[in-house]
Write a protein that holds these residues in place. Structure first.
Motif, PDB file in Angstrom:
ATOM      1  N   ARG A   1       0.939  -1.071   0.071  1.00 62.51           N
ATOM      2  CA  ARG A   1       0.170  -0.113  -0.114  1.00 62.51           C
ATOM      3  C   ARG A   1       0.947   1.172  -0.151  1.00 62.51           C
ATOM      4  O   ARG A   1       2.179   1.165  -0.043  1.00 62.51           O
ATOM      5  CB  ARG A   1      -1.016  -0.026   1.159  1.00 62.51           C
ATOM      6  N   GLY A   2       0.256   2.551  -0.513  1.00 64.26           N
ATOM      7  CA  GLY A   2       1.149   3.606  -0.164  1.00 64.26           C
ATOM      8  C   GLY A   2       2.027   3.661  -1.275  1.00 64.26           C
ATOM      9  O   GLY A   2       2.912   4.246  -1.401  1.00 64.26           O
ATOM     10  N   SER A   3       1.354   3.131  -2.447  1.00 63.20           N
ATOM     11  CA  SER A   3       2.277   2.934  -3.597  1.00 63.20           C
ATOM     12  C   SER A   3       1.594   4.133  -4.652  1.00 63.20           C
ATOM     13  O   SER A   3       1.170   4.736  -4.604  1.00 63.20           O
ATOM     14  CB  SER A   3       2.419   1.479  -4.159  1.00 63.20           C
ATOM     15  N   ASN A   4       2.275   3.688  -5.954  1.00 66.98           N
ATOM     16  CA  ASN A   4       2.090   4.412  -7.115  1.00 66.98           C
ATOM     17  C   ASN A   4       1.912   3.505  -8.452  1.00 66.98           C
ATOM     18  O   ASN A   4       2.368   2.328  -8.178  1.00 66.98           O
ATOM     19  CB  ASN A   4       2.993   5.602  -7.510  1.00 66.98           C
ATOM     20  N   HIS A   5       1.609   4.061  -9.393  1.00 67.17           N
ATOM     21  CA  HIS A   5       1.722   3.152 -10.748  1.00 67.17           C
ATOM     22  C   HIS A   5       3.070   2.539 -10.955  1.00 67.17           C
ATOM     23  O   HIS A   5       4.108   3.071 -10.624  1.00 67.17           O
ATOM     24  CB  HIS A   5       1.570   4.041 -11.885  1.00 67.17           C
ATOM     25  N   ALA A   6       3.144   1.367 -11.130  1.00 65.94           N
ATOM     26  CA  ALA A   6       4.195   0.659 -11.308  1.00 65.94           C
ATOM     27  C   ALA A   6       4.603  -0.063 -12.667  1.00 65.94           C
ATOM     28  O   ALA A   6       5.633  -1.072 -12.876  1.00 65.94           O
ATOM     29  CB  ALA A   6       4.384  -0.625 -10.249  1.00 65.94           C
ATOM     30  N   GLY A   7       3.823   0.276 -13.879  1.00 67.36           N
ATOM     31  CA  GLY A   7       4.172  -0.143 -14.966  1.00 67.36           C
ATOM     32  C   GLY A   7       3.606  -1.447 -15.362  1.00 67.36           C
ATOM     33  O   GLY A   7       2.571  -1.825 -14.963  1.00 67.36           O
ATOM     34  N   SER A   8       4.226  -2.130 -16.030  1.00 66.86           N
ATOM     35  CA  SER A   8       3.722  -3.578 -16.466  1.00 66.86           C
ATOM     36  C   SER A   8       3.774  -4.567 -15.271  1.00 66.86           C
ATOM     37  O   SER A   8       4.685  -4.812 -14.695  1.00 66.86           O
ATOM     38  CB  SER A   8       4.725  -4.204 -17.560  1.00 66.86           C
TER      39      SER A   8
ATOM     40  N   ASP B   1      -4.305  14.059 -12.604  1.00 66.41           N
ATOM     41  CA  ASP B   1      -4.121  14.571 -11.189  1.00 66.41           C
ATOM     42  C   ASP B   1      -2.496  14.313 -10.890  1.00 66.41           C
ATOM     43  O   ASP B   1      -2.290  13.032 -10.416  1.00 66.41           O
ATOM     44  CB  ASP B   1      -5.113  14.301 -10.270  1.00 66.41           C
ATOM     45  N   ASP B   2      -1.758  15.276 -10.757  1.00 66.81           N
ATOM     46  CA  ASP B   2      -0.244  15.201 -10.470  1.00 66.81           C
ATOM     47  C   ASP B   2      -0.061  15.264  -8.946  1.00 66.81           C
ATOM     48  O   ASP B   2       1.025  14.906  -8.456  1.00 66.81           O
ATOM     49  CB  ASP B   2       0.789  15.920 -11.407  1.00 66.81           C
ATOM     50  N   ARG B   3      -1.032  15.503  -8.281  1.00 65.78           N
ATOM     51  CA  ARG B   3      -0.664  16.143  -6.699  1.00 65.78           C
ATOM     52  C   ARG B   3      -1.201  15.150  -5.850  1.00 65.78           C
ATOM     53  O   ARG B   3      -0.580  15.000  -4.639  1.00 65.78           O
ATOM     54  CB  ARG B   3      -1.146  17.422  -6.664  1.00 65.78           C
ATOM     55  N   THR B   4      -2.354  14.636  -6.083  1.00 64.27           N
ATOM     56  CA  THR B   4      -2.839  14.099  -5.076  1.00 64.27           C
ATOM     57  C   THR B   4      -2.632  12.605  -4.817  1.00 64.27           C
ATOM     58  O   THR B   4      -2.130  11.815  -5.745  1.00 64.27           O
ATOM     59  CB  THR B   4      -4.462  13.661  -5.280  1.00 64.27           C
ATOM     60  N   VAL B   5      -1.987  12.137  -3.418  1.00 61.21           N
ATOM     61  CA  VAL B   5      -1.573  10.933  -3.287  1.00 61.21           C
ATOM     62  C   VAL B   5      -2.583   9.763  -3.630  1.00 61.21           C
ATOM     63  O   VAL B   5      -3.761   9.725  -3.237  1.00 61.21           O
ATOM     64  CB  VAL B   5      -1.269  10.729  -1.900  1.00 61.21           C
ATOM     65  N   THR B   6      -2.220   8.872  -4.596  1.00 63.38           N
ATOM     66  CA  THR B   6      -2.757   7.891  -4.975  1.00 63.38           C
ATOM     67  C   THR B   6      -3.264   6.685  -4.055  1.00 63.38           C
ATOM     68  O   THR B   6      -4.356   5.936  -4.492  1.00 63.38           O
ATOM     69  CB  THR B   6      -2.391   7.228  -6.222  1.00 63.38           C
ATOM     70  N   GLU B   7      -2.443   6.437  -3.110  1.00 61.81           N
ATOM     71  CA  GLU B   7      -2.829   5.307  -2.314  1.00 61.81           C
ATOM     72  C   GLU B   7      -3.010   3.733  -3.004  1.00 61.81           C
ATOM     73  O   GLU B   7      -3.871   3.065  -2.871  1.00 61.81           O
ATOM     74  CB  GLU B   7      -3.995   5.460  -1.366  1.00 61.81           C
ATOM     75  N   THR B   8      -2.041   3.469  -4.034  1.00 62.67           N
ATOM     76  CA  THR B   8      -2.217   2.356  -4.825  1.00 62.67           C
ATOM     77  C   THR B   8      -1.658   1.248  -3.965  1.00 62.67           C
ATOM     78  O   THR B   8      -0.753   1.112  -3.289  1.00 62.67           O
ATOM     79  CB  THR B   8      -1.197   2.689  -5.971  1.00 62.67           C
ATOM     80  N   GLY B   9      -2.738   0.187  -4.447  1.00 60.49           N
ATOM     81  CA  GLY B   9      -2.365  -0.821  -3.631  1.00 60.49           C
ATOM     82  C   GLY B   9      -2.159  -2.263  -4.569  1.00 60.49           C
ATOM     83  O   GLY B   9      -2.625  -2.378  -5.634  1.00 60.49           O
ATOM     84  N   HIS B  10      -1.166  -2.994  -4.225  1.00 63.04           N
ATOM     85  CA  HIS B  10      -0.863  -4.185  -5.207  1.00 63.04           C
ATOM     86  C   HIS B  10      -0.742  -5.574  -4.319  1.00 63.04           C
ATOM     87  O   HIS B  10      -0.729  -5.509  -3.004  1.00 63.04           O
ATOM     88  CB  HIS B  10       0.831  -4.068  -5.333  1.00 63.04           C
ATOM     89  N   VAL B  11      -0.613  -6.728  -4.945  1.00 65.40           N
ATOM     90  CA  VAL B  11      -0.313  -8.118  -4.197  1.00 65.40           C
ATOM     91  C   VAL B  11       0.463  -8.855  -5.037  1.00 65.40           C
ATOM     92  O   VAL B  11       0.509  -8.726  -6.214  1.00 65.40           O
ATOM     93  CB  VAL B  11      -1.792  -8.955  -4.287  1.00 65.40           C
ATOM     94  N   LEU B  12       1.639  -9.285  -4.637  1.00 60.68           N
ATOM     95  CA  LEU B  12       2.500 -10.246  -5.139  1.00 60.68           C
ATOM     96  C   LEU B  12       2.405 -11.502  -4.349  1.00 60.68           C
ATOM     97  O   LEU B  12       2.762 -11.568  -3.066  1.00 60.68           O
ATOM     98  CB  LEU B  12       3.801  -9.619  -5.435  1.00 60.68           C
ATOM     99  N   ILE B  13       2.322 -12.815  -4.981  1.00 61.37           N
ATOM    100  CA  ILE B  13       2.179 -13.869  -4.514  1.00 61.37           C
ATOM    101  C   ILE B  13       3.369 -14.619  -5.277  1.00 61.37           C
ATOM    102  O   ILE B  13       3.590 -14.988  -6.367  1.00 61.37           O
ATOM    103  CB  ILE B  13       0.962 -14.828  -4.862  1.00 61.37           C
ATOM    104  N   ALA B  14       4.392 -15.322  -4.354  1.00 58.77           N
ATOM    105  CA  ALA B  14       5.281 -16.045  -4.631  1.00 58.77           C
ATOM    106  C   ALA B  14       5.198 -17.557  -4.262  1.00 58.77           C
ATOM    107  O   ALA B  14       4.837 -17.665  -3.000  1.00 58.77           O
ATOM    108  CB  ALA B  14       6.788 -15.789  -4.065  1.00 58.77           C
ATOM    109  N   LEU B  15       5.262 -18.532  -5.114  1.00 59.81           N
ATOM    110  CA  LEU B  15       4.975 -19.873  -4.938  1.00 59.81           C
ATOM    111  C   LEU B  15       6.554 -20.862  -5.411  1.00 59.81           C
ATOM    112  O   LEU B  15       6.782 -20.697  -6.471  1.00 59.81           O
ATOM    113  CB  LEU B  15       3.799 -20.261  -5.707  1.00 59.81           C
ATOM    114  N   ASP B  16       7.000 -21.620  -4.304  1.00 58.39           N
ATOM    115  CA  ASP B  16       8.144 -22.191  -4.668  1.00 58.39           C
ATOM    116  C   ASP B  16       7.911 -23.534  -5.060  1.00 58.39           C
ATOM    117  O   ASP B  16       7.214 -24.455  -4.519  1.00 58.39           O
ATOM    118  CB  ASP B  16       8.926 -22.319  -3.181  1.00 58.39           C
TER     119      ASP B  16
END
Length: 343
Positions: free
Chosen positions: A105-112, A251-266
């Protein structure tokens, strides 16, 4: 391209190591053909840094919540940096527990999305990634209000020395970045990508994209998939979703509060990785050699073209449209760094 992006980001206040890492992940999108999520986005990231919408030197921290669960607090840093820490955390936990679910959380656009899903591959692990997109461009099925994002799903399966299996799909027919790419080139969009939000008629002029909504892949199924992926990456992480999403294109100024999920499986927790890879390769060969419809020259499996394109672009370079080169030259002048053409 990596050095150029790193120099620009460092000029905007990023620590040199952070600038280099963000640039590396950004250009990886270009190398693998996700042109709408690579260096194309650099001017937009710079605008947000300058306007205060993103923090150049975030204090990214990790909270371990359970044996296989963690949360990354991004401190409003660039999404690439937040996801880099998220992937490191996921691999570390999966080495202990066999699997890791790491929210951010507390992230931004992360591309691909595929770039981040592929980060666990080096550790012999499956990567699964999703995110609440950084703008809403899709309506709930049957609606006209843009309350859902293109919320993607990316899955990467390790294949040892062979090309990994990589699925990377938006839950809309195309990503909004692809629409922006058409606008930059002045190229019309095909019918079936967007509809006019007022009339429901096809919208093919990318300059009018703000008047339309993107169509989900698979009709109501794509809309439902975008919704549930958004709930997992948004509310579960105490991140933005629905009406709370900030349109970072406008909007370049407002904090986006972007959320991501990453799962890793061995993979090794299930069977010998070499045996798994051999079995996957056998099935992929069956699929590729199966009977084709008339007019189909080749049956492709997820990740094939991505891998071929990466090899080609590493060898021969990345094609950049003149309009984008012009934007990057202007950015170089503003940042006081050498432009791409002089490197």
């Amino acid at each position: 391209m990596i050095a150029f992006a790193a120099d620009v980001l460092a000029a905007e206040g990023l620590r040199p190591a952070d600038a280099a890492r963000a640039a590396e992940l950004m250009v990886e999108a270009d190398l693998t053909g996700a042109d709408a999520h690579g260096i194309f986005r650099l001017p937009q990231y710079v605008r947000r840094l300058r306007a205060g919408g993103a923090k150049p030197q975030p204090d990214i921290t990790v909270r371990r919540l359970a044996p296989a669960v963690a949360m990354v607090e991004g401190d409003n840093g660039l999404g690439h940096l937040v996801m880099s820490r998220t992937a490191e955390t996921a691999v570390e936990i999966a080495r202990e527990a066999g699997i890791a679910w790491v929210g951010a959380r507390g992230s931004n656009h992360a591309g691909s999305g595929a770039v981040h899903a592929c980060l666990p591959l080096a550790a012999g692990m499956v990567g699964i990634y999703t995110v609440v997109a950084s703008a809403n461009h899709m309506a709930p099925w049957g609606g006209t209000e843009s309350l859902l994002g293109t919320n993607p799903l990316a899955i990467a399966i390790p294949m040892g020395e062979a090309d990994p299996v990589v699925l990377d799909m938006a839950t809309t027919v195309v990503s909004y970045g692809t629409v922006k790419g058409h606008a930059l080139r002045g190229a019309p969009m095909p019918e079936g990508w967007m509809i006019d939000a007022r009339t429901g008629e096809p919208l093919t002029d990318p300059a009018r994209s703000h008047e339309g909504i993107l169509l989900p892949v698979g009709g109501y199924k794509g809309s439902g998939l975008a919704l549930v992926l958004g709930l997992l990456a948004g509310p579960l992480n105490r991140a933005a979703f629905g009406r709370d999403v900030v349109d970072f294109n406008a909007d370049d100024r407002t904090v986006t509060e972007t959320g991501h999920v990453l799962i890793a499986l061995d993979v090794a927790r299930f069977l010998d990785p070499a045996a798994f890879q051999a079995e996957v390769a056998r099935h992929l060969a069956d699929l590729r050699s199966s009977a084709k419809l008339p007019g189909v020259d080749r049956i492709r499996t997820p990740g094939e073209l991505r891998a071929e394109r990466r090899r080609d672009r590493v060898a021969r370079g990345v094609p950049l449209p003149p309009a984008l080169l012009s934007l990057l030259d202007r950015l170089a002048e503003e940042a006081g760094v050498a432009p791409l053409g002089q490197r």
